[in-house]
Scaffold this motif. Structure first.
Motif, mmCIF file in Angstrom:
data_model
loop_
_atom_site.group_PDB
_atom_site.id
_atom_site.type_symbol
_atom_site.label_atom_id
_atom_site.label_comp_id
_atom_site.label_asym_id
_atom_site.label_seq_id
_atom_site.Cartn_x
_atom_site.Cartn_y
_atom_site.Cartn_z
ATOM 1 N N SER A 103 58.187 14.546 135.475
ATOM 2 C CA SER A 103 58.073 14.756 136.916
ATOM 3 C C SER A 103 57.885 16.231 137.246
ATOM 4 O O SER A 103 57.314 16.582 138.280
ATOM 5 N N ALA A 104 58.369 17.120 136.350
ATOM 6 C CA ALA A 104 58.262 18.556 136.572
ATOM 7 C C ALA A 104 57.053 19.173 135.876
ATOM 8 O O ALA A 104 56.827 20.378 136.001
ATOM 9 N N CYS A 105 56.285 18.381 135.151
ATOM 10 C CA CYS A 105 55.105 18.883 134.445
ATOM 11 C C CYS A 105 54.111 19.488 135.439
ATOM 12 O O CYS A 105 53.800 18.877 136.479
ATOM 13 N N VAL A 106 53.618 20.685 135.153
ATOM 14 C CA VAL A 106 52.696 21.359 136.070
ATOM 15 C C VAL A 106 51.414 20.551 136.247
ATOM 16 O O VAL A 106 50.835 20.516 137.344
ATOM 17 N N TRP A 338 57.105 18.179 144.137
ATOM 18 C CA TRP A 338 57.117 18.669 142.764
ATOM 19 C C TRP A 338 57.894 19.989 142.736
ATOM 20 O O TRP A 338 57.775 20.779 143.666
ATOM 21 N N PRO A 339 58.742 20.278 141.729
ATOM 22 C CA PRO A 339 58.943 19.542 140.478
ATOM 23 C C PRO A 339 60.195 18.660 140.472
ATOM 24 O O PRO A 339 60.746 18.397 139.415
ATOM 25 N N THR A 340 60.675 18.213 141.637
ATOM 26 C CA THR A 340 61.863 17.362 141.656
ATOM 27 C C THR A 340 61.539 15.979 141.096
ATOM 28 O O THR A 340 60.377 15.575 141.023
ATOM 29 N N TYR A 341 62.590 15.268 140.717
ATOM 30 C CA TYR A 341 62.428 13.899 140.225
ATOM 31 C C TYR A 341 62.369 12.976 141.443
ATOM 32 O O TYR A 341 63.358 12.827 142.162
ATOM 33 N N PRO A 342 61.229 12.349 141.703
ATOM 34 C CA PRO A 342 61.083 11.587 142.947
ATOM 35 C C PRO A 342 61.667 10.186 142.857
ATOM 36 O O PRO A 342 61.647 9.551 141.796
ATOM 37 N N MET A 343 62.180 9.711 143.966
ATOM 38 C CA MET A 343 62.633 8.327 144.060
ATOM 39 C C MET A 343 61.452 7.486 144.519
ATOM 40 O O MET A 343 61.159 7.399 145.715
ATOM 41 N N ILE A 344 60.750 6.892 143.559
ATOM 42 C CA ILE A 344 59.572 6.089 143.863
ATOM 43 C C ILE A 344 59.766 4.694 143.290
ATOM 44 O O ILE A 344 60.676 4.444 142.501
ATOM 45 N N PHE A 345 58.898 3.783 143.688
ATOM 46 C CA PHE A 345 58.966 2.405 143.197
ATOM 47 C C PHE A 345 58.504 2.373 141.752
ATOM 48 O O PHE A 345 57.383 2.774 141.424
ATOM 49 N N ARG A 346 59.373 1.918 140.866
ATOM 50 C CA ARG A 346 59.061 1.852 139.444
ATOM 51 C C ARG A 346 59.223 0.415 138.953
ATOM 52 O O ARG A 346 60.085 -0.320 139.430
ATOM 53 N N VAL A 347 58.408 0.062 137.981
ATOM 54 C CA VAL A 347 58.460 -1.271 137.378
ATOM 55 C C VAL A 347 58.827 -1.104 135.915
ATOM 56 O O VAL A 347 58.007 -0.670 135.100
#
Length: 494
Positions: A103-106, A338-347
Motif C-alpha cells: 500500500s506504501a509502494c511508490v 497514499w502511503p497509508t493502508y486503506p480500508m477498501i473492499f477486499r475478497v
C-alpha cells in the motif's frame, strides 16, 4: 535498481488460486506455483525509489528494494540473506501479512504496486528448498550465562527468543498449548499457512539452542516467583487473548462460540497426510463443527474470514458473515491517501469460496429452540450518528443460524495468574504497560507483541519481538548489538 523499464513494461501479476471446487475439499494452501521466471519479472518492477516508502509501511524495516533487485538479477541466495537480515520468519509474513508495504509502494501512487509479498515468500521458500536456512548457534565464547524466560510462542515470542538465543543467552520458551506456535499453530487455518512451515522454523530454533516447554501454563504450572528466581529476565509475549463478547439477550445459548474456541479445534482435527480430506478429525470431527449447519460469523475481519474458510471445508449448509461497519469502497478513499493502508473492499480466498457478507448490521438478540440451542438471531440495520451506531427503525429481521461464531477481536491480555502475580501495571486499553525500552513496571520483566500493544498484525509482533530482545540484551549486558526495529509506542497507520 532492478529492470529500469520494468514498472512500465511488466504488469502486476500474482499467483492464481486453486479452483474453489477443488480446494474446499482439502486443507492445503490455496495458491498455485508461481514460477521463478515470472517472479523475477515481478521483482523487476521495483523502481528502487530514492525514498522507498515501502519501508514506511513495514515496521520490520525490510530492505525491500535491495532484495527485489537481487531477485531480478537471479542472485537468490544473497536476496535470502538480505531478507533474513530484518525478518526472522519471512515464510510467515509472506503468507499471512496483509502487506502494508504494498500500500506504501511508490509505484502504487498511480499504478499497481510491486508484488512485494509474493517476492518475499518465494525468496524464503527457495532458501529452504536449497538448504540456505541453517541454525545460527552462538559461538561458545559468546555465551553469556544469562537466562531468559519467554512466555508465549506466537510470532512475538518466537522472534524475541531467536534473537536472544543468537545473542548468547539461555532462552526457555513457555507455551501453555501442547505445541509451540501460538496463533500460528492453532489460530491460523492450514489453508492459509501449512504448519510444516512453522515446524521447520521451530526445528531451526531448537538446533540453535532455544528450549521449548510446551503444555506449561506460566503462572500456574510454574509460578511468577519461580520465574523471577530462575531467570535473569522475563519477556511476556502471551498475546491479547481476552475475546470481545456480545452482551445481548440469548448470548448464553448453546451453539454460540468465540472464534478462538472454534478455530483451534478445527486446526487440531486437520489431517496432515497425503489423503487429507476436508472433514478431518476422524468420523466424529472436531467438537465444534460447521458440518450441515447454518453458520453466522459476527465480525468482518481476518479472523472472521478464517472462520468462513474453515466452515466451507467442514461442509456448512450456509455461511453468513455480519459486519457492523458499512461496506468499504472499492478504491482508496480520499481520507486515506497514499502511503497509508486503506480500508477498501477486499475478497480473500475464503470469501471467493462462498457465503454472504452483510454490512451495516447489528445483532440485537439470539433466539433459541426448545433444547436451548440457538436457532436464529434478530438483527437490524444501523447507521453511525453522534459517535455511535444506532438501529434504523423498521429494518429488523431474523436470520436463521444454528452455529454462531464471534470474531469481534480482543480486549487485552489475560490478567489472572501470571500478570497479576508479577504485579506489572496495565494501561487503560487492557494491555501490559511498558516504557520506551519495552520494560514493564517490574524490573527485569519486558513485554512484546499484542500483550503490550493490543491486537495487531503478525509483522508488528515480529518487529516488537526483535526490538524487545534488543532491550533485554541491553538490560542484561549493559549494551546490545541486536537491531532495534521500532519503539514500543509506534502504532500502525491502519
Amino acid at each position: 535498481m532492478a529492470d529500469p523499464k520494468g514498472f512500465l513494461t511488466t504488469q502486476r501479476e500474482t499467483p492464481a488460486r486453486r479452483p474453489v471446487d477443488v480446494r474446499i475439499h482439502d486443507w492445503r494452501e490455496v495458491y498455485t506455483e508461481f514460477g521463478a521466471a515470472r517472479l523475477e519479472r515481478q521483482a523487476g518492477r521495483c523502481m528502487d525509489c530514492g525514498i522507498p516508502f515501502c519501508h514506511q509501511g513495514c515496521p520490520l524495516g525490510n530492505l525491500i528494494p535491495e532484495w527485489n533487485d537481487l531477485v531480478w538479477r537471479q542472485e537468490w541466495r544473497e536476496a535470502s540473506a538480505r531478507l533474513h537480515a530484518t525478518n526472522n520468519f519471512p515464510e510467515f509474513t509472506g503468507r499471512l501479512c496483509p502487506a502494508p508495504c504494498e500500500s506504501a509502494c511508490v509505484l502504487g501512487v498511480n499504478a499497481d504496486p510491486v508484488t512485494i509479498k509474493q517476492v518475499e515468500v518465494e525468496i524464503t521458500d527457495r532458501a529452504w528448498s536449497e538448504g540456505w536456512v541453517r541454525p545460527l548457534r552462538p559461538a561458545t565464547a559468546a555465551l553469556t550465562g544469562k537466562k531468559v524466560a519467554v512466555v508465549g510462542s506466537g510470532p512475538a515470542g518466537l522472534a524475541a527468543a531467536q534473537q536472544l538465543t543468537r545473542a548468547g543467552h539461555t532462552v526457555v520458551v513457555y507455551e501453555r498449548a501442547d505445541a509451540a506456535g501460538g496463533l500460528l499453530r492453532y489460530g491460523i487455518p492450514e489453508f492459509k499457512m501449512e504448519k510444516r512451515h512453522l515446524d521447520r522454523r521451530l526445528d531451526q530454533m531448537r538446533a540453535e539452542g532455544t528450549v521449548f516447554e510446551c503444555g506449561v501454563n506460566a503462572g500456574v504450572d510454574v509460578t511468577a516467583a519461580q520465574l523471577r528466581a530462575d531467570y535473569d529476565a522475563i519477556v511476556l509475549a502471551g498475546g491479547a487473548t481476552v475475546p470481545r463478547g456480545l452482551p445481548v439477550p440469548g448470548a448464553d445459548l448453546a451453539g454460540i462460540h468465540q472464534a478462538m474456541e472454534y478455530l483451534p479445534l478445527a486446526n487440531r482435527a486437520v489431517p496432515r497426510g497425503p489423503d487429507d480430506g476436508a472433514a478431518g478429525g476422524g468420523a466424529a470431527g472436531p467438537a465444534i463443527s460447521a458440518r450441515g449447519r447454518h453458520v453466522v460469523i459476527i465480525g468482518g475481519g481476518d479472523t472472521g474470514a478464517d472462520c468462513l474458510g474453515t466452515a466451507h471445508r467442514q461442509g456448512a449448509a450456509s455461511v453468513t458473515q455480519l459486519e457492523i461497519m458499512p461496506r468499504p469502497p472499492a478504491g482508496r478513499p480520499e481520507n486515506q491517501p497514499w502511503p497509508t493502508y486503506p480500508m477498501i473492499f477486499r475478497v480473500s480466498s475464503a470469501h471467493e469460496e462462498g457465503g454472504e457478507r452483510v454490512y451495516a448490521v447489528s445483532t440485537q438478540e439470539f433466539l433459541g429452540d426448545t433444547d436451548g440451542r440457538v436457532r436464529a438471531l434478530r438483527l437490524t440495520e444501523v447507521e453511525f450518528s453522534g459517535g455511535r451506531f444506532g438501529p434504523l427503525p423498521g429494518t429488523g429481521r431474523e436470520l436463521r443460524c444454528d452455529l454462531v461464531l464471534l470474531a469481534m477481536g480482543f480486549t487485552g491480555a489475560e490478567r489472572a495468574g501470571l500478570i497479576d502475580d508479577l504485579g506489572v501495571e496495565m494501561d487503560a486499553r487492557g494491555n501490559v504497560a511498558r516504557d520506551g525500552s519495552y520494560a514493564t513496571s517490574v524490573p527485569g520483566v519486558f513485554v512484546a507483541g499484542d500483550m503490550g500493544r493490543g491486537q495487531s498484525l503478525i509483522v508488528w509482533a515480529i518487529a516488537e519481538g526483535r526490538s524487545a530482545a534488543a532491550a533485554v540484551d541491553g538490560y542484561l549486558m549493559g549494551g546490545t548489538s541486536l537491531p532495534v526495529t521500532i519503539p514500543p509506542t509506534a502504532r500502525p497507520l491502519s
